[in-house]
Motif scaffolding. Structure first.
Motif, PDB file in Angstrom:
ATOM      1  N   PRO A 218      78.742-108.681  11.009  1.00  0.00           N
ATOM      2  CA  PRO A 218      78.732-110.112  11.582  1.00  0.00           C
ATOM      3  C   PRO A 218      77.741-110.957  10.955  1.00  0.00           C
ATOM      4  N   ILE A 219      76.598-110.442  10.546  1.00  0.00           N
ATOM      5  CA  ILE A 219      75.645-111.524   9.908  1.00  0.00           C
ATOM      6  C   ILE A 219      76.044-112.267   8.846  1.00  0.00           C
ATOM      7  N   SER A 220      77.518-111.819   8.080  1.00  0.00           N
ATOM      8  CA  SER A 220      77.960-112.553   7.130  1.00  0.00           C
ATOM      9  C   SER A 220      78.283-113.851   7.417  1.00  0.00           C
ATOM     10  N   VAL A 221      78.432-114.268   8.441  1.00  0.00           N
ATOM     11  CA  VAL A 221      79.024-115.396   8.967  1.00  0.00           C
ATOM     12  C   VAL A 221      77.807-116.335   9.703  1.00  0.00           C
ATOM     13  N   ALA A 222      76.622-116.015   9.503  1.00  0.00           N
ATOM     14  CA  ALA A 222      75.269-116.524   9.974  1.00  0.00           C
ATOM     15  C   ALA A 222      75.093-117.973   9.124  1.00  0.00           C
ATOM     16  N   THR A 223      74.799-118.886   9.864  1.00  0.00           N
ATOM     17  CA  THR A 223      74.726-120.137   8.794  1.00  0.00           C
ATOM     18  C   THR A 223      73.322-120.872   9.786  1.00  0.00           C
ATOM     19  N   ASP A 224      72.871-121.881   9.319  1.00  0.00           N
ATOM     20  CA  ASP A 224      72.005-122.625  10.116  1.00  0.00           C
ATOM     21  C   ASP A 224      72.507-123.681  11.159  1.00  0.00           C
ATOM     22  N   ARG A 225      73.754-123.311  11.397  1.00  0.00           N
ATOM     23  CA  ARG A 225      74.371-123.651  12.717  1.00  0.00           C
ATOM     24  C   ARG A 225      74.689-122.468  13.618  1.00  0.00           C
ATOM     25  N   THR A 226      73.731-121.490  13.392  1.00  0.00           N
ATOM     26  CA  THR A 226      73.888-120.407  14.421  1.00  0.00           C
ATOM     27  C   THR A 226      72.578-120.065  15.027  1.00  0.00           C
ATOM     28  N   VAL A 227      72.586-119.704  16.184  1.00  0.00           N
ATOM     29  CA  VAL A 227      71.324-119.123  17.030  1.00  0.00           C
ATOM     30  C   VAL A 227      71.719-117.643  17.172  1.00  0.00           C
ATOM     31  N   VAL A 228      70.764-116.872  16.918  1.00  0.00           N
ATOM     32  CA  VAL A 228      70.686-115.519  17.249  1.00  0.00           C
ATOM     33  C   VAL A 228      69.547-115.123  18.234  1.00  0.00           C
ATOM     34  N   TRP A 229      69.974-114.817  19.561  1.00  0.00           N
ATOM     35  CA  TRP A 229      69.134-114.578  20.432  1.00  0.00           C
ATOM     36  C   TRP A 229      69.022-112.858  20.772  1.00  0.00           C
ATOM     37  N   ALA A 230      67.957-112.398  20.553  1.00  0.00           N
ATOM     38  CA  ALA A 230      67.426-110.819  20.732  1.00  0.00           C
ATOM     39  C   ALA A 230      66.836-110.724  22.292  1.00  0.00           C
ATOM     40  N   PHE A 231      67.306-109.843  22.867  1.00  0.00           N
ATOM     41  CA  PHE A 231      66.743-109.633  24.119  1.00  0.00           C
ATOM     42  C   PHE A 231      65.891-108.231  23.800  1.00  0.00           C
ATOM     43  N   GLY A 232      64.521-108.398  24.370  1.00  0.00           N
ATOM     44  CA  GLY A 232      63.709-107.239  24.130  1.00  0.00           C
ATOM     45  C   GLY A 232      63.353-106.868  22.520  1.00  0.00           C
ATOM     46  N   GLU A 233      62.614-105.717  22.583  1.00  0.00           N
ATOM     47  CA  GLU A 233      62.179-105.551  21.154  1.00  0.00           C
ATOM     48  C   GLU A 233      63.345-105.168  20.129  1.00  0.00           C
ATOM     49  N   VAL A 234      63.383-105.787  19.166  1.00  0.00           N
ATOM     50  CA  VAL A 234      64.465-105.582  18.116  1.00  0.00           C
ATOM     51  C   VAL A 234      63.514-105.417  16.485  1.00  0.00           C
ATOM     52  N   GLU A 235      63.817-104.592  15.917  1.00  0.00           N
ATOM     53  CA  GLU A 235      63.390-104.425  14.759  1.00  0.00           C
ATOM     54  C   GLU A 235      62.888-105.350  13.911  1.00  0.00           C
ATOM     55  N   ARG A 236      61.613-105.571  13.304  1.00  0.00           N
ATOM     56  CA  ARG A 236      61.222-106.638  12.746  1.00  0.00           C
ATOM     57  C   ARG A 236      62.425-106.915  11.300  1.00  0.00           C
ATOM     58  N   SER A 237      62.496-106.097  10.606  1.00  0.00           N
ATOM     59  CA  SER A 237      63.265-106.316   9.369  1.00  0.00           C
ATOM     60  C   SER A 237      64.641-106.941   9.777  1.00  0.00           C
ATOM     61  N   LEU A 238      65.247-106.721  10.770  1.00  0.00           N
ATOM     62  CA  LEU A 238      66.487-107.349  11.483  1.00  0.00           C
ATOM     63  C   LEU A 238      66.220-108.803  11.555  1.00  0.00           C
ATOM     64  N   LEU A 239      65.146-108.948  12.320  1.00  0.00           N
ATOM     65  CA  LEU A 239      64.970-110.485  12.453  1.00  0.00           C
ATOM     66  C   LEU A 239      64.684-111.147  11.367  1.00  0.00           C
ATOM     67  N   ASP A 240      63.966-110.701  10.322  1.00  0.00           N
ATOM     68  CA  ASP A 240      63.678-111.373   8.994  1.00  0.00           C
ATOM     69  C   ASP A 240      64.705-111.380   8.223  1.00  0.00           C
ATOM     70  N   GLN A 241      65.795-110.576   8.172  1.00  0.00           N
ATOM     71  CA  GLN A 241      66.954-110.747   7.532  1.00  0.00           C
ATOM     72  C   GLN A 241      67.941-111.727   8.148  1.00  0.00           C
ATOM     73  N   ILE A 242      67.885-111.886   9.519  1.00  0.00           N
ATOM     74  CA  ILE A 242      68.488-112.853  10.192  1.00  0.00           C
ATOM     75  C   ILE A 242      68.095-114.180   9.750  1.00  0.00           C
ATOM     76  N   HIS A 243      66.836-114.467   9.857  1.00  0.00           N
ATOM     77  CA  HIS A 243      65.895-115.678   9.487  1.00  0.00           C
ATOM     78  C   HIS A 243      66.397-115.979   8.095  1.00  0.00           C
ATOM     79  N   ASN A 244      66.499-114.978   7.184  1.00  0.00           N
ATOM     80  CA  ASN A 244      66.851-115.587   5.737  1.00  0.00           C
ATOM     81  C   ASN A 244      68.152-116.073   5.601  1.00  0.00           C
ATOM     82  N   THR A 245      69.227-116.090   6.686  1.00  0.00           N
ATOM     83  CA  THR A 245      70.204-116.714   6.376  1.00  0.00           C
ATOM     84  C   THR A 245      70.471-118.296   6.921  1.00  0.00           C
TER      85      THR A 245
END
Length: 292
Positions: A218-245
């Protein structure tokens, strides 16, 4: 003010009443160590998933959650819990009709309804009933009921929700095309519910995943028009990877996820109004799905 706005704002008070109901109805609620199945449809399914995950992770007993239409026959449970705001949802009624010999509990907002007639015991959260088609208050009150029953102290969650009722939104939803919600454990069900609220109220492109599944496609379609909202603790490396999109990442793990859902609900209402939609009456939806 729309009905849904009033019902969203009333959630902290409703949760306090749900805590009282958990103490009052303790003999009807699942016993420690019991093997329990939870069933529901739509929002009630996601609350079932959250409750089952919380109950099992707390060591209270083996717990499963199923869509009411997919409840497997032939499995042995000590109790089957059916959650339905209206008490009239056809799939829930049919599931209860097909259960023979196993105690059943209906959790609903309306007494004297078909699921109440079919269940062997009932907890009615009438203080959480709603006029909006889109569920908010009843669902979270049902979750609060079971969290309290599991021994959680909800004062902090209620205080967080009181802040979320009036807090500024974290972003302008009108500036985005895609909304993704993530969570782990019971919070994955909260993410699913947030995604459903966005779809129901706004017709937006909204998705939800167990957090670590997001990078598996699913991360393949993330763009600067995407909001990703994570509830609670989520692995930092995943959040960094999403931010890089280029996507906007929302993660405030210090806020109780059930309370953070309140802010997601308000975000959905804001986008609905920006699109000229009535968040109380989404297209193609009714308060309860009743099939002929």
């Amino acid at each position: 003010m729309t009905y849904i706005e009033e019902e969203i704002a009333d959630q902290p008070h409703a949760w306090s009443l749900a805590v009282e109901a958990a103490d009052r109805e303790v003999e009807k609620l699942p016993a420690f160590g019991a093997r329990v199945a939870f069933i529901g449809c739509g929002t009630s399914l996601y609350m079932s998933q959250a409750i089952a995950a919380l109950r099992e992770s707390s060591g209270d007993g083996e717990s499963d959650a199923f869509p009411a239409s997919e409840f497997p026959s032939g499995r042995n449970y000590d109790l089957i819990v059916a959650i339905s705001r209206s008490g009239t949802t056809t799939e829930v009624v049919r599931a209860l009709e097909g259960i023979d010999g196993t105690p059943t509990l209906a959790v609903t907002a309306v007494d004297r309804t078909p699921i109440v007639e079919e269940a062997s015991r009932t907890v009615v959260l009438d203080f959480a009933d709603e006029q909006s088609v889109v569920q908010t208050r009843f669902a979270t009150s049902a979750l609060a009921l079971f969290r309290a029953h599991l021994g959680e102290q909800l004062e902090a969650a209620i205080a967080d929700a009181e802040r979320m009722v009036t807090a500024p939104l974290l972003f302008d939803p009108a500036g985005f095309d895609q909304f993704v919600f993530l969570g782990t454990g019971w919070r994955a069900a909260i993410a699913s519910e947030a995604g459903l609220k966005m779809r129901e109220a706004t017709g937006a492109w909204a998705e939800a995943y167990p957090a670590m599944e997001y990078r598996h496609g699913p991360i393949s379609v993330a763009t600067d028009r995407t909001v990703v909202w994570a509830f609670g603790e989520v692995e930092r490396s995943l959040l960094d990877q999403i931010h890089n999109t280029g996507a906007t990442v929302i993660n405030e793990p210090g806020i109780d996820p059930m309370a953070h859902l309140v802010l997601a609900q308000r975000t959905a209402v804001t986008l609905a109004e920006a699109r000229g939609l009535d968040p109380d009456k989404p297209r193609n939806l009714t308060r309860s799905v009743v099939l002929s």
